[in-house]
Design an enzyme around this catalytic site. Structure first.
Site, PDB file in Angstrom:
ATOM      1  N   ASP A 200      53.472  11.128  18.734  1.00 51.24           N
ATOM      2  CA  ASP A 200      53.490   9.829  18.052  1.00 51.24           C
ATOM      3  C   ASP A 200      54.085  10.031  16.665  1.00 51.24           C
ATOM      4  OD1 ASP A 200      52.988   7.424  16.805  1.00 51.24           O
ATOM      5  OD2 ASP A 200      50.873   7.335  17.364  1.00 51.24           O
TER       6      ASP A 200
ATOM      7  N   SER B 288      46.170   1.984  16.511  1.00 52.12           N
ATOM      8  CA  SER B 288      47.263   1.528  15.653  1.00 52.12           C
ATOM      9  C   SER B 288      46.740   0.549  14.588  1.00 52.12           C
ATOM     10  CB  SER B 288      48.330   0.884  16.547  1.00 52.12           C
ATOM     11  OG  SER B 288      49.496   0.676  15.836  1.00 52.12           O
TER      12      SER B 288
ATOM     13  N   HIS C  89      53.920   6.701  20.363  1.00 51.66           N
ATOM     14  CA  HIS C  89      52.825   5.849  19.880  1.00 51.66           C
ATOM     15  C   HIS C  89      52.158   5.083  21.027  1.00 51.66           C
ATOM     16  CE1 HIS C  89      50.481   3.632  17.063  1.00 51.66           C
ATOM     17  NE2 HIS C  89      51.056   2.475  17.293  1.00 51.66           N
TER      18      HIS C  89
END
Lengths: 204, 385
Positions: free
Chosen positions: B322, B157, B355
């Protein structure tokens, strides 16, 4: 399979050292791995199966997980490779003709191998046995085969002509040995696996 | 007595702190004259100092990536699934450094630490730091730790963005860049979510323009909402459906505004437990840092240009479900690398966790991660021998 398949062996010989290769449906990365070691080739493999992705990573082969039927435009610019190779995959594609064109958009030359549906054993099984061929090069039954677009050498060459693709080289082999002289006399009848190198025809 | 710690854990770890006195000029134009960075290390640095891995954390992460702070700790660090003996980031083979970024709230200099100029907490006066600023501060940390070159820098991320920035800014200091569930910049939708988070925090009556420390309060309502929104978007529709469905907390619906459905209860709990674990000003800063990251911007939006000078090898991983950092965004990174003929592998992991997947021990993900890291370790040990 640890030994280089016979078709991969021939492809290795066709590929010039130090060139840039894209391998579509690269499997466990065997071809690229051997090209990297023996021919100082660099490039990428595209593969959809996660087990194969892992196998490629273990070998240190650049692999990109992707679906070939979705095309190559996500990643590759025009003429960015010397060769685009596709072994034993063409017949499993939803859009083989589209992919052939894509190969020649991205690469200067294309190399494909596929099981020859015109091999005498296939012909016999249909003609005499009355059933879809099952053989060493086509081990699946009709209902569980990934090979949805089987063709013969003649079929492939007709398609090339239609797509304005020029065939540069052709070889036929059987699954266990290399090319035998007699195969060259009747390749469409005696060749189990067809190997072609081709490029874009010059359009006038 | 506490249970013994799992054998595949790095065990009890004690963080270290380093003070930096060389001024750091930030992207925003302001300068931090001095600052502290808190970090943890796992594993042993080899003699050649060639087996060091830097971990970059995401939005709400910190330096405590693996192990336990005491044997009474119930929960290990945030990336326990990937860091430890025999795990992909194998602490038997690698020396791992994990820090809390500048602007964080877990011990590195940030909004909740004392500003030496005023002797009060920085609060909203703490400058916004960018991914590039972080990389700069991490490079200085590397210098202090005498690590010239990281064999790998790894992050998910927002952490993956730092990895990308490292590869761009310090190509000579990074061998392998592992970028997981990340993106070359945020989409409008993502910036939108971040703005909702910011509004939730800033409009809380206890926010006091960021000076809530002086009022001895926290914008807990805003924090809760922000976290709840985060949680929803870090999960996938499928994952939430599988986890909660329309399950009720009581036997029947209550015809009121209290909790009816389990999902509400879960989100409220997640929101509440976040209030005292994190700092609102840090949260704001992190969302801005995310929004601003865009290495292609300097190159007219051309990511391939931005990545032209990288020399590290790349592993890029995304997860199918995601939707905040979707596979499409990872593919953009891969394409830009392929354009430049860089060494890159890309795996798209089938997972329904959204995610959050990058923190979850999904077998296929860890296998691929592990296969890659094993090669990195093998190479180092081969050269060493």
């Amino acid at each position: 399979m640890s030994l280089l398949r016979p078709d991969l062996d021939i492809i290795s010989e066709w590929i010039a050292p130090n060139s840039r290769v894209l391998d579509l449906g690269c499997g466990d990365g065997t071809l690229l791995d051997s090209l990297q070691r023996q021919r100082n080739v660099d490039g990428y493999g595209l593969e959809i199966d996660p087990d194969n992705i892992e196998a490629c990573i273990k070998k240190g082969v650049n692999v990109i997980q992707s679906d070939l039927d979705a095309g190559l435009s996500d990643y590759f610019n025009d003429e960015s490779f010397d060769y685009v190779v596709m072994t034993q995959t063409l017949q499993a594609m939803n859009y083989p003709s589209r992919l052939l064109k894509e190969m020649l958009r991205v690469g200067k030359e294309g190399i494909v191998t596929f099981p020859n549906f015109g091999h005498w054993k296939s012909r016999l099984q249909i003609a005499i046995g009355g059933h879809m061929p099952v053989s060493r090069s086509l081990p699946n039954e009709w209902f569980n085969t990934p090979n949805i677009h089987l063709c013969t050498l003649n079929d492939f060459e007709t398609l090339c002509e239609r797509l304005d693709i020029v065939i540069l080289e052709r070889q036929v082999v059987d699954v266990s040995h290399r090319n035998r002289f007699i195969m060259n006399l009747w390749p469409n009848l005696l060749g189990e696996i067809a190997i072609y190198r081709f490029k874009c025809g010059v359009t006038i | 007595m506490a249970n013994p710690l799992p054998s595949d854990s790095v065990g009890v770890v004690i963080p270290d702190t380093l003070q930096f006195d060389e001024p750091l000029t930030l992207d925003c134009g302001r300068t931090l004259n001095s600052y502290e960075l808190i970090y943890e290390t796992y594993g042993t640095l080899n003699e050649a100092r060639s087996n060091a891995i830097l971990i970059c954390h995401a939005l709400s992460g910190d330096h405590h990536a693996a192990g336990y702070h005491s044997i009474e700790d119930r929960k290990p660090g945030w990336w326990e699934s990937a860091i430890g003996p025999g795990k992909p980031i194998d602490t038997n083979r690698f020396f791992v450094v994990s820090l809390n970024n500048l602007g964080g709230c877990k011990g590195s200099t940030g909004p909740n630490t004392i500003n030496p100029a005023t002797n009060k907490q920085w609060g909203p006066d703490f400058p916004i730091v960018t991914v590039r600023d972080w990389v700069e501060s991490q490079a200085r940390l590397s210098d202090r730790l005498n690590i010239d070159r990281w064999c790998a820098i790894i992050g998910g991320s927002l952490g993956g963005m730092q990895v990308m920035q490292w590869a761009i800014d310090y190509p000579e200091r990074i061998d392998h860049a592992v970028i997981i569930a990340s993106a070359p910049n945020l989409t409008a939708q993502n910036i939108g979510f971040n703005e909702v988070v910011r509004q939730a925090l800033r409009t809380d009556p206890n926010f006091h323009d960021g000076h809530y420390y002086e009022h001895e309060t926290v914008p807990s309502g805003g924090m809760k909402i922000a976290r709840m929104l985060g949680h929803i978007t870090y999960l996938s529709d499928d994952a939430m459906r599988a986890k909660f469905g329309r399950e009720l907390r009581e036997e029947r619906i209550q015809y009121g505004y209290d909790v009816d459905f389990q999902v509400e209860s879960y989100l409220r709990y997640q929101g509440e437990s976040f209030v005292n674990k994190f700092d609102a000003n840090t949260y704001l800063l992190m969302t801005k840092s995310l929004d601003y990251f865009d290495p292609a911007d300097k190159h007219g939006g051309n990511l391939s240009e931005a990545l032209k000078g990288v020399t590290s090898k790349f592993l890029v991983i995304s997860f199918t479900s995601d939707w905040r950092f979707s596979p499409e965004r990872s593919r953009e990174i891969v394409k830009a690398l392929v354009d430049n003929d860089k060494t890159v592998s890309y795996a798209e992991i089938e997972a329904n966790h959204g995610h959050d997947a990058f923190l979850i021990p999904i077998p296929r993900y860890l296998e691929i991660f592990d296969a890659y890291m094993k090669r990195v370790a093998d190479k180092i040990e081969e050269i060493d021998a």
